[in-house]
Scaffold this motif. Structure first.
Motif, short mmCIF file in Angstrom:
data_model
loop_
_atom_site.label_atom_id
_atom_site.label_comp_id
_atom_site.label_asym_id
_atom_site.label_seq_id
_atom_site.Cartn_x
_atom_site.Cartn_y
_atom_site.Cartn_z
N UNK A 200 130.99 -31.00 -65.39
CA UNK A 200 130.92 -31.41 -64.26
C UNK A 200 131.38 -30.11 -63.11
N UNK A 201 130.63 -30.25 -62.21
CA UNK A 201 130.94 -29.37 -61.06
C UNK A 201 132.18 -29.35 -60.16
N UNK A 202 133.44 -28.57 -60.49
CA UNK A 202 134.30 -28.90 -59.80
C UNK A 202 134.92 -28.00 -58.60
N UNK A 203 133.78 -27.30 -58.02
CA UNK A 203 134.02 -26.29 -56.98
C UNK A 203 133.72 -26.78 -55.58
N UNK A 204 134.18 -26.11 -54.78
CA UNK A 204 133.81 -26.49 -53.44
C UNK A 204 132.67 -25.75 -52.79
N UNK A 205 132.34 -24.65 -53.50
CA UNK A 205 131.30 -23.88 -53.09
C UNK A 205 129.99 -24.22 -53.56
N UNK A 206 129.81 -24.95 -54.60
CA UNK A 206 128.49 -25.44 -55.41
C UNK A 206 128.07 -24.54 -56.40
#
Length: 390
Positions: A384-390
């Motif tokens: 799962x991607x957990x960043x705010x920058x993609x």
């Protein structure tokens, strides 16, 4: 009437939207094709904007197409969905047909004649599982023939060409598919099912027995698995979501007008629907952010086939579709509660019955249960991607 060569896409789309809005209620009531809007799209040359400029198009980005879908969605859901589905099929030609002489010539013809494209991916016996086919295309020399029990072809009777899926040959597995472009003079349609539905009545998505014969070069050169993963599924989720956002926008605008009218009648008193309007506005912003984020992800990934085919991209596009399709129903229901009986009744400035009925199609166009099942399988392997920058 001719369009100005200097008219922006927004101006041209605005003129189409005005025509679509004027006929939206009648299109729904009569369950008829939005012919006036379709004619206006052709007049404004909006059916070819996605095609490359060297072929006669305007190099429009998917974000620009989505903006028009949203604008039309605020006017007439059926016209907006027709425009979206046309451009979903066109995206497959633009992305996967540029190296084929026939398909390049076909795109030039789409620009010159403003041809309307329909899709035939569903089939009797497989339902909405577009990544499986029972029928198989037969290639004999330089000709191909295909017969398909297409249970749904949106606006099929009104299309100028149909892009249709099938197995690559009679011995191919059900998932070994190709897509073929047939022009109207190359196929016959025998209606087998009538489109009598709760909403989206103007899409006229009857079922047909399709029989076509054409030069074999009209089969797209890439396997449908690549076409689906790299263009069709992503553009479907994004452009559909733009249409649904437009429907919800119009519902919220009607609710806002209702609250404002109530406030004018009782100065200094906050109308009872004001708080629920704020909640609807919050949800509408979430849908907008969801669609914009998905469009940005697509525009970033579109030049990288590996990224387009990645699990992370598939999860992101699936989430856009599910999130948008589920949230708009809550938004429109809020608007209905705000407008009360005037929203429930037909023929008032606040009527929302058509919006609510049309919006219920959103969770069924590629079933959310099917999409969530696919996403759940992907998440077994994808981090799962957990960043705010993609």
């Amino acid at each position: 009437m001719t369009i100005s060569v200097n008219a922006s896409l927004a101006e041209r789309a605005g003129r189409v939207a005005a025509i679509a809005a004027a006929h939206a209620d009648d299109v729904d009531a009569q369950a008829r094709f939005p012919q006036e809007a379709a004619d206006a799209m052709k007049l404004e040359r909006l059916l070819s904007i996605q095609v490359a400029s060297d072929l006669g198009g305007e190099d429009a980005s998917l974000s620009q197409v989505a903006e028009i879908c949203s604008l039309l969605g605020q006017s007439c859901s059926a016209a907006a969905m027709m425009f979206a589905m046309h451009h979903i099929k066109l995206s497959s030609l633009v992305t996967h047909g540029a190296d084929s002489a026939w398909h390049r010539a076909f795109m030039r013809r789409i620009c010159d004649e403003q041809l309307l494209l329909a899709s035939a991916t569903t089939e009797g016996g497989i339902g909405g599982n577009l990544r499986n086919s029972i029928c198989a295309i037969s290639v004999n020399g330089d000709r191909c023939t295909l017969e398909k029990d297409a249970t749904v072809i949106s606006y099929g009777a009104y299309a100028d060409a149909i892009l249709i899926t099938s197995r690559a040959n009679a011995e191919a597995a059900s998932t070994d598919q190709v897509m073929t472009a047939f022009t109207r003079d190359q196929y016959s349609l025998e209606r087998t099912q009538i489109w009598d539905t709760l909403g989206m009545r103007g899409t006229c998505s009857d079922g047909y027995l399709f029989k076509g014969e054409a030069p074999a070069e009209q089969i797209l050169p890439k396997p449908f698995a690549e076409i689906a993963a790299q263009s069709m599924l992503a553009t479907s989720h994004l452009l559909w979501s733009a249409v649904w956002y437009g429907i919800a926008v119009n519902a919220v605008v009607r609710a806002q007008n209702f609250v404002r009218a109530a406030a004018r009648k009782s100065p200094g008193v906050t109308p009872p629907g004001a708080l629920r309007l704020a909640e609807a506005s919050n949800l509408l912003q979430l849908v907008k952010s969801n669609v914009i984020a998905g469009l940005r992800e697509y525009e970033t990934a579109k030049s990288d086939p590996d990224r387009l085919s990645s699990m992370s991209f598939a999860v992101a596009m699936n989430n856009v579709k599910v999130g948008s399709s589920e949230t708009i129903l809550t938004i429109i229901n809020h608007a209905m509660l705000i407008c009360g009986i005037l929203g429930y009744k037909n023929g008032t400035p606040f009527s929302l019955g058509r919006h609510l009925r049309d919006a219920h199609s959103a969770q069924l166009m590629i079933s959310n249960d099917r999409i969530l099942g696919n996403t759940s399988n992907l998440l077994l392997a994808h981090r799962q991607d957990t960043s705010l920058t993609g």
